[in-house]
Design a protein around this motif. Structure first.
Motif, PDB file in Angstrom:
ATOM      1  N   SER A   1      -6.548   9.313  -5.133  1.00 39.42           N
ATOM      2  CA  SER A   1      -6.480   8.614  -6.429  1.00 39.42           C
ATOM      3  C   SER A   1      -7.491   9.148  -7.441  1.00 39.42           C
ATOM      4  O   SER A   1      -7.202   9.249  -8.631  1.00 39.42           O
ATOM      5  N   ALA A   2      -8.686   9.486  -6.972  1.00 42.20           N
ATOM      6  CA  ALA A   2      -9.727   9.985  -7.885  1.00 42.20           C
ATOM      7  C   ALA A   2     -10.625  10.937  -7.107  1.00 42.20           C
ATOM      8  O   ALA A   2     -11.562  10.497  -6.431  1.00 42.20           O
ATOM      9  N   ASP A   3     -10.340  12.200  -7.171  1.00 39.93           N
ATOM     10  CA  ASP A   3     -11.023  13.217  -6.366  1.00 39.93           C
ATOM     11  C   ASP A   3     -12.394  13.554  -6.959  1.00 39.93           C
ATOM     12  O   ASP A   3     -12.483  14.233  -7.995  1.00 39.93           O
ATOM     13  N   PRO A   4     -13.487  13.084  -6.328  1.00 37.63           N
ATOM     14  CA  PRO A   4     -14.821  13.373  -6.884  1.00 37.63           C
ATOM     15  C   PRO A   4     -15.262  14.815  -6.687  1.00 37.63           C
ATOM     16  O   PRO A   4     -16.229  15.270  -7.301  1.00 37.63           O
ATOM     17  N   PHE A   5     -14.531  15.547  -5.821  1.00 41.99           N
ATOM     18  CA  PHE A   5     -14.909  16.944  -5.561  1.00 41.99           C
ATOM     19  C   PHE A   5     -13.982  17.924  -6.273  1.00 41.99           C
ATOM     20  O   PHE A   5     -14.071  19.128  -6.037  1.00 41.99           O
TER      21      PHE A   5
ATOM     22  N   ALA B   1     -12.414   3.244  14.407  1.00 42.00           N
ATOM     23  CA  ALA B   1     -13.164   2.946  13.182  1.00 42.00           C
ATOM     24  C   ALA B   1     -13.294   4.201  12.321  1.00 42.00           C
ATOM     25  O   ALA B   1     -13.189   4.145  11.083  1.00 42.00           O
ATOM     26  N   GLU B   2     -13.508   5.349  12.956  1.00 41.37           N
ATOM     27  CA  GLU B   2     -13.585   6.610  12.226  1.00 41.37           C
ATOM     28  C   GLU B   2     -12.246   6.924  11.551  1.00 41.37           C
ATOM     29  O   GLU B   2     -12.196   7.388  10.411  1.00 41.37           O
ATOM     30  N   GLN B   3     -11.154   6.665  12.298  1.00 46.49           N
ATOM     31  CA  GLN B   3      -9.829   6.920  11.732  1.00 46.49           C
ATOM     32  C   GLN B   3      -9.577   6.052  10.495  1.00 46.49           C
ATOM     33  O   GLN B   3      -9.035   6.516   9.486  1.00 46.49           O
ATOM     34  N   LEU B   4      -9.998   4.794  10.569  1.00 49.35           N
ATOM     35  CA  LEU B   4      -9.822   3.885   9.431  1.00 49.35           C
ATOM     36  C   LEU B   4     -10.713   4.282   8.260  1.00 49.35           C
ATOM     37  O   LEU B   4     -10.306   4.173   7.091  1.00 49.35           O
ATOM     38  N   ALA B   5     -11.912   4.754   8.573  1.00 49.38           N
ATOM     39  CA  ALA B   5     -12.811   5.219   7.509  1.00 49.38           C
ATOM     40  C   ALA B   5     -12.217   6.449   6.817  1.00 49.38           C
ATOM     41  O   ALA B   5     -12.251   6.578   5.585  1.00 49.38           O
ATOM     42  N   ALA B   6     -11.653   7.362   7.625  1.00 52.08           N
ATOM     43  CA  ALA B   6     -11.032   8.566   7.055  1.00 52.08           C
ATOM     44  C   ALA B   6      -9.816   8.193   6.213  1.00 52.08           C
ATOM     45  O   ALA B   6      -9.555   8.821   5.178  1.00 52.08           O
ATOM     46  N   ARG B   7      -9.064   7.176   6.657  1.00 52.79           N
ATOM     47  CA  ARG B   7      -7.903   6.717   5.873  1.00 52.79           C
ATOM     48  C   ARG B   7      -8.362   6.220   4.504  1.00 52.79           C
ATOM     49  O   ARG B   7      -7.759   6.551   3.473  1.00 52.79           O
ATOM     50  N   GLU B   8      -9.427   5.415   4.487  1.00 49.16           N
ATOM     51  CA  GLU B   8      -9.959   4.916   3.210  1.00 49.16           C
ATOM     52  C   GLU B   8     -10.439   6.075   2.333  1.00 49.16           C
ATOM     53  O   GLU B   8     -10.259   6.066   1.110  1.00 49.16           O
TER      54      GLU B   8
ATOM     55  N   MET C   1      -9.242   9.159   2.335  1.00 50.86           N
ATOM     56  CA  MET C   1      -8.083   9.881   1.803  1.00 50.86           C
ATOM     57  C   MET C   1      -7.424   9.109   0.656  1.00 50.86           C
ATOM     58  O   MET C   1      -6.931   9.711  -0.304  1.00 50.86           O
ATOM     59  N   ILE C   2      -7.418   7.789   0.747  1.00 48.38           N
ATOM     60  CA  ILE C   2      -6.883   6.977  -0.355  1.00 48.38           C
ATOM     61  C   ILE C   2      -7.719   7.213  -1.610  1.00 48.38           C
ATOM     62  O   ILE C   2      -7.191   7.387  -2.711  1.00 48.38           O
ATOM     63  N   LEU C   3      -9.045   7.238  -1.431  1.00 50.73           N
ATOM     64  CA  LEU C   3      -9.949   7.495  -2.559  1.00 50.73           C
ATOM     65  C   LEU C   3      -9.722   8.885  -3.131  1.00 50.73           C
ATOM     66  O   LEU C   3      -9.578   9.065  -4.351  1.00 50.73           O
TER      67      LEU C   3
ATOM     68  N   GLY D   1     -15.712   6.279   2.562  1.00 58.40           N
ATOM     69  CA  GLY D   1     -14.948   5.167   3.116  1.00 58.40           C
ATOM     70  C   GLY D   1     -15.589   4.562   4.341  1.00 58.40           C
ATOM     71  O   GLY D   1     -16.486   5.153   4.949  1.00 58.40           O
ATOM     72  N   ARG D   2     -15.120   3.359   4.691  1.00 55.95           N
ATOM     73  CA  ARG D   2     -15.609   2.665   5.874  1.00 55.95           C
ATOM     74  C   ARG D   2     -14.433   2.106   6.679  1.00 55.95           C
ATOM     75  O   ARG D   2     -13.372   1.831   6.118  1.00 55.95           O
ATOM     76  N   GLY D   3     -14.669   1.924   7.974  1.00 62.23           N
ATOM     77  CA  GLY D   3     -13.656   1.328   8.842  1.00 62.23           C
ATOM     78  C   GLY D   3     -14.293   0.545   9.963  1.00 62.23           C
ATOM     79  O   GLY D   3     -15.373   0.910  10.431  1.00 62.23           O
ATOM     80  N   THR D   4     -13.643  -0.541  10.382  1.00 61.12           N
ATOM     81  CA  THR D   4     -14.160  -1.386  11.459  1.00 61.12           C
ATOM     82  C   THR D   4     -13.086  -1.562  12.520  1.00 61.12           C
ATOM     83  O   THR D   4     -11.931  -1.879  12.201  1.00 61.12           O
ATOM     84  N   ALA D   5     -13.461  -1.349  13.788  1.00 59.42           N
ATOM     85  CA  ALA D   5     -12.506  -1.465  14.890  1.00 59.42           C
ATOM     86  C   ALA D   5     -13.272  -1.622  16.204  1.00 59.42           C
ATOM     87  O   ALA D   5     -14.483  -1.349  16.258  1.00 59.42           O
ATOM     88  N   PRO D   6     -12.582  -2.048  17.290  1.00 61.31           N
ATOM     89  CA  PRO D   6     -13.253  -2.196  18.589  1.00 61.31           C
ATOM     90  C   PRO D   6     -13.723  -0.875  19.190  1.00 61.31           C
ATOM     91  O   PRO D   6     -14.613  -0.874  20.021  1.00 61.31           O
ATOM     92  N   ARG D   7     -13.119   0.229  18.784  1.00 59.54           N
ATOM     93  CA  ARG D   7     -13.528   1.541  19.299  1.00 59.54           C
ATOM     94  C   ARG D   7     -14.037   2.403  18.147  1.00 59.54           C
ATOM     95  O   ARG D   7     -13.493   2.349  17.040  1.00 59.54           O
ATOM     96  N   LYS D   8     -15.065   3.213  18.423  1.00 53.83           N
ATOM     97  CA  LYS D   8     -15.639   4.056  17.372  1.00 53.83           C
ATOM     98  C   LYS D   8     -14.598   5.018  16.803  1.00 53.83           C
ATOM     99  O   LYS D   8     -14.540   5.237  15.598  1.00 53.83           O
ATOM    100  N   LYS D   9     -13.765   5.599  17.692  1.00 54.45           N
ATOM    101  CA  LYS D   9     -12.761   6.559  17.230  1.00 54.45           C
ATOM    102  C   LYS D   9     -11.789   5.913  16.254  1.00 54.45           C
ATOM    103  O   LYS D   9     -11.378   6.532  15.266  1.00 54.45           O
TER     104      LYS D   9
END
Length: 276
Positions: free
Chosen positions: A266-270, A252-259, A261-263, A242-250
């Motif tokens: 829905s479809a667990d590749p591991f 952006a990391e939270q948004l990337a982790a959210r994406e 977890m959604i993935l 996942g990826r995330g974009t925000a004014p702060r790195k932390k």
């Protein structure tokens, strides 16, 4: 008419230097005048503007005052109508702020976080910080001390004050007040992360699968130095999640982790393959 004038002059917001002279210079009248001056000064400091005293007096008038004037044609108005208006204004402005601040949050998350800010307990806490209880108009027959510090009365007064500011200064004035006395007092990032800490959930996921910990990589930086936006990618075991974009790195990391977890939800590749 004289009876009505006396009652009006007993309301602290309507007293003036001239009325004090007309009524005499007793200690009691001087005390009432001082209270009125302190209240007006306090409100003008909070709202950053000269006050329409009648509107703000209504905003601070608890409904218990009505019981002392039951049946009177000239009884004062309580703050209940202003509370209704202020509630709507508060919801609108908080909703707009959250909408802009968290572009990746869905409706459910936005509603949940708004509720944490504008619930009765939070509003009462804001009112206590502004010392509104000390300036409430309480009915003589009521238990003044308890009402002044009650969660319900303080929350109502805060909403009524927002409604009064909206009528007196418009939406811009109400927004300025809320930004200074609500948004500035709430750690919105911590509020969101407390319920939706996707980075923690992702770590728990990788540990349960005996996988390496998630790896967060800044893949882009955009904007001037004072208004940068970071794009972060999270991966695990070489697989981008996942990826995330925000004014702060932390963030952006939270948004990337959210994406991620959604993935994974829905479809667990591991997901371990079933034994044949």
């Amino acid at each position: 008419m004289a009876h009505l004038w006396q009652r009006l002059m007993s309301l602290p917001f309507l007293r003036s230097e001239a009325s004090d002279d007309a009524a005499g210079s007793s200690d009691a009248s001087h005390s009432d005048l001082l209270l009125a001056t302190q209240t007006a000064t306090h409100l003008e400091r909070l709202t950053a503007r000269p006050c329409n005293r009648l509107i703000y007096r209504t905003a601070l008038t608890h409904r218990s005052v009505l019981h002392d004037h039951h049946g009177d044609a000239d009884r004062p108005e309580s703050n209940q109508r202003l509370e209704f208006l202020g509630d709507a204004v508060l919801d609108l402005l908080i909703s707009e702020h959250l909408f802009k601040q968290f572009p990746q949050s869905d409706e459910g998350h936005l509603s949940s976080n708004r509720a944490k800010i504008v619930n009765r307990k939070s509003l009462a806490a804001f009112a206590r910080e502004l010392q509104l209880g000390e300036h409430l108009f309480i009915g003589e027959s009521a238990d003044k001390q308890k009402i002044r510090d009650s969660e319900s009365a303080l929350a109502d007064a805060f909403e009524a004050l927002v409604g009064a500011i909206y009528l007196d200064q418009g939406l811009a004035g109400a927004e300025r007040f809320i930004m200074n006395h609500v948004i500035a007092k709430v750690d919105l990032r911590k509020l969101v992360e407390a319920e939706y800490n996707y980075k923690s959930r992702l770590i728990e996921y990788t540990q349960s699968r005996q996988l390496p910990p998630p790896l967060y990589t800044v893949i882009a930086e955009e904007g001037a130095e004072h208004e940068k936006h970071f794009t972060v990618e999270v991966s695990c075991n070489g697989l981008s999640l996942g990826r995330g974009t925000a004014p702060r790195k932390k963030d952006a990391e939270q948004l990337a982790a959210r994406e991620a977890m959604i993935l994974l939800d829905s479809a667990d590749p591991f997901k371990p393959s079933a034994e044949s």
